[in-house]
Design a protein around this motif. Structure first.
Motif, PDB file in Angstrom:
ATOM      1  N   LYS A 266      -9.044  -1.884   3.836  1.00  0.00           N
ATOM      2  CA  LYS A 266     -10.146  -2.829   4.372  1.00  0.00           C
ATOM      3  C   LYS A 266      -9.114  -3.955   5.105  1.00  0.00           C
ATOM      4  O   LYS A 266      -9.505  -4.342   6.289  1.00  0.00           O
ATOM      5  N   LYS A 267      -8.364  -4.606   4.475  1.00  0.00           N
ATOM      6  CA  LYS A 267      -7.486  -5.468   5.241  1.00  0.00           C
ATOM      7  C   LYS A 267      -6.896  -4.814   6.454  1.00  0.00           C
ATOM      8  O   LYS A 267      -6.631  -5.596   7.533  1.00  0.00           O
TER       9      LYS A 267
ATOM     10  N   ASP B  61      -8.972  -4.608   9.274  1.00  0.00           N
ATOM     11  CA  ASP B  61      -9.193  -5.849  10.095  1.00  0.00           C
ATOM     12  C   ASP B  61      -7.932  -6.070  11.060  1.00  0.00           C
ATOM     13  O   ASP B  61      -8.074  -6.479  12.316  1.00  0.00           O
TER      14      ASP B  61
ATOM     15  N   HIS C  70       0.909  -1.251  -0.016  1.00  0.00           N
ATOM     16  CA  HIS C  70      -0.128   0.091  -0.036  1.00  0.00           C
ATOM     17  C   HIS C  70       1.062   1.234  -0.074  1.00  0.00           C
ATOM     18  O   HIS C  70       0.590   2.301  -0.794  1.00  0.00           O
TER      19      HIS C  70
ATOM     20  N   LYS D 241      -8.327   2.994  -7.108  1.00  0.00           N
ATOM     21  CA  LYS D 241      -9.044   3.061  -5.820  1.00  0.00           C
ATOM     22  C   LYS D 241      -9.711   1.624  -5.399  1.00  0.00           C
ATOM     23  O   LYS D 241      -9.598   1.636  -4.205  1.00  0.00           O
ATOM     24  N   ASP D 242      -9.951   0.760  -6.452  1.00  0.00           N
ATOM     25  CA  ASP D 242     -10.164  -0.530  -5.871  1.00  0.00           C
ATOM     26  C   ASP D 242      -9.338  -1.345  -5.048  1.00  0.00           C
ATOM     27  O   ASP D 242      -9.379  -1.868  -4.096  1.00  0.00           O
ATOM     28  N   GLU D 243      -7.606  -1.307  -5.693  1.00  0.00           N
ATOM     29  CA  GLU D 243      -6.799  -1.764  -4.981  1.00  0.00           C
ATOM     30  C   GLU D 243      -6.325  -1.077  -3.709  1.00  0.00           C
ATOM     31  O   GLU D 243      -6.188  -1.701  -2.661  1.00  0.00           O
ATOM     32  N   GLN D 244      -6.585   0.323  -3.727  1.00  0.00           N
ATOM     33  CA  GLN D 244      -6.293   1.175  -2.705  1.00  0.00           C
ATOM     34  C   GLN D 244      -7.083   0.606  -1.452  1.00  0.00           C
ATOM     35  O   GLN D 244      -6.752   0.501  -0.015  1.00  0.00           O
ATOM     36  N   MET D 245      -8.408   0.524  -1.584  1.00  0.00           N
ATOM     37  CA  MET D 245      -9.335   0.134  -0.997  1.00  0.00           C
ATOM     38  C   MET D 245      -9.402  -1.165  -0.358  1.00  0.00           C
ATOM     39  O   MET D 245      -9.795  -1.451   0.908  1.00  0.00           O
ATOM     40  N   THR D 246      -8.932  -2.123  -0.992  1.00  0.00           N
ATOM     41  CA  THR D 246      -8.775  -3.321  -0.628  1.00  0.00           C
ATOM     42  C   THR D 246      -7.683  -3.600   0.427  1.00  0.00           C
ATOM     43  O   THR D 246      -7.883  -4.161   1.496  1.00  0.00           O
ATOM     44  N   HIS D 247      -6.514  -2.761   0.175  1.00  0.00           N
ATOM     45  CA  HIS D 247      -5.394  -2.763   1.003  1.00  0.00           C
ATOM     46  C   HIS D 247      -5.797  -2.289   2.426  1.00  0.00           C
ATOM     47  O   HIS D 247      -5.817  -2.890   3.571  1.00  0.00           O
TER      48      HIS D 247
END
Length: 251
Positions: free
Chosen positions: A201-202, A205, A182, A193-199
């Motif tokens: 969100k993980k 957690d 990230h 944005k999709d990749e950034q938001m996936t990072h």
């Protein structure tokens, strides 16, 4: 190849509870010398270090900060952006330097210099077995800190650092940082944005689990939740005024 410094960095966490043992002036001198050997832009050396030893001054700074470890530590340092010496050179040589040290670029240079020096000191202190905590809270009232420390024009109290021997019951541990993928970009910034938001969100957690384990379930906020709350509140809105009052960011 030694990985000593790498492993040292991976153990870093802020220490907020210290033993009553004081750090000797000889050790402080070594720490300052380590700080001075950090890189400095164009050899300008725009950092000064104020060791606060007077108990009344520490108590006054505690009032600004609101943190008990401003007083309860082995030693207290304040890192100062310092162009006062450059102003003296300016006057003695009849130069025209104000455009440099009163500019936004001058402010950035001084800030970077101080941060690099501080991290050298932090790593050296931790290698010696001490713990540290940074004190950005001293900027809660810059005018008061300037008064307490007797700072002249063209100086600015950027942050403090409390140092000392960690208390036996100090139970801090490193907080998880953002994922490597990230924060590391190759050749150009990855703004997908999709990749950034996936990072993110993980990572949320991971941070939520960290807090839950540390507090036996009493706290489980995600990182994005914490950041949204903090950055939605107005923080030190008078900072530009304080900077200009100190002789910075005028141009």
């Amino acid at each position: 190849m030694s990985n000593h410094v790498y492993h040292l960095t991976q153990k870093h966490h802020s220490i907020r509870k210290f033993k009553s043992e004081k750090i000797s002036r000889d050790v402080i001198q070594k720490l300052i010398e380590a700080g001075q050997m950090a890189s400095t832009s164009s050899y300008l050396q725009t950092t000064s270090f104020i060791g606060v030893e007077d108990v009344e001054k520490k108590e006054a700074l505690k009032e600004v900060s609101g943190q008990p470890y401003v007083v309860d530590n082995g030693y207290l340092l304040v890192f100062v952006i310092d162009y006062y010496r450059h102003q003296l050179i300016n006057e003695s040589r009849g130069a025209d330097m104000e455009g440099s040290f009163e500019s936004a670029e001058g402010l950035l240079v001084g800030t970077v210099d101080a941060a690099l020096a501080a991290q050298n000191i932090a790593l050296t202190a931790e290698d010696m077995g001490y713990g540290i905590v940074y004190l950005g809270s001293l900027r809660n009232d810059v005018e008061r800190v300037r008064e307490i420390l007797g700072l002249p024009e063209h100086t600015f109290p950027l942050f403090g650092m409390a140092l000392g021997v960690p208390a036996d019951d100090e139970e801090g541990m490193p907080k998880p940082r953002l994922p490597f993928e990230h924060v590391f970009h190759v050749d150009s910034y990855n703004d997908n944005k999709d990749e950034q938001m996936t990072h993110l969100k993980k990572y949320d957690d991971i941070v939520s689990n960290y807090y839950s384990q540390r507090t036996n379930g009493e706290r489980d906020e995600a990182w994005s939740e914490q950041i949204a709350r903090f950055m939605s509140s107005k923080q030190r809105q008078e900072m530009l005024d304080w900077l200009q009052m100190s002789g910075f960011n005028k141009k």
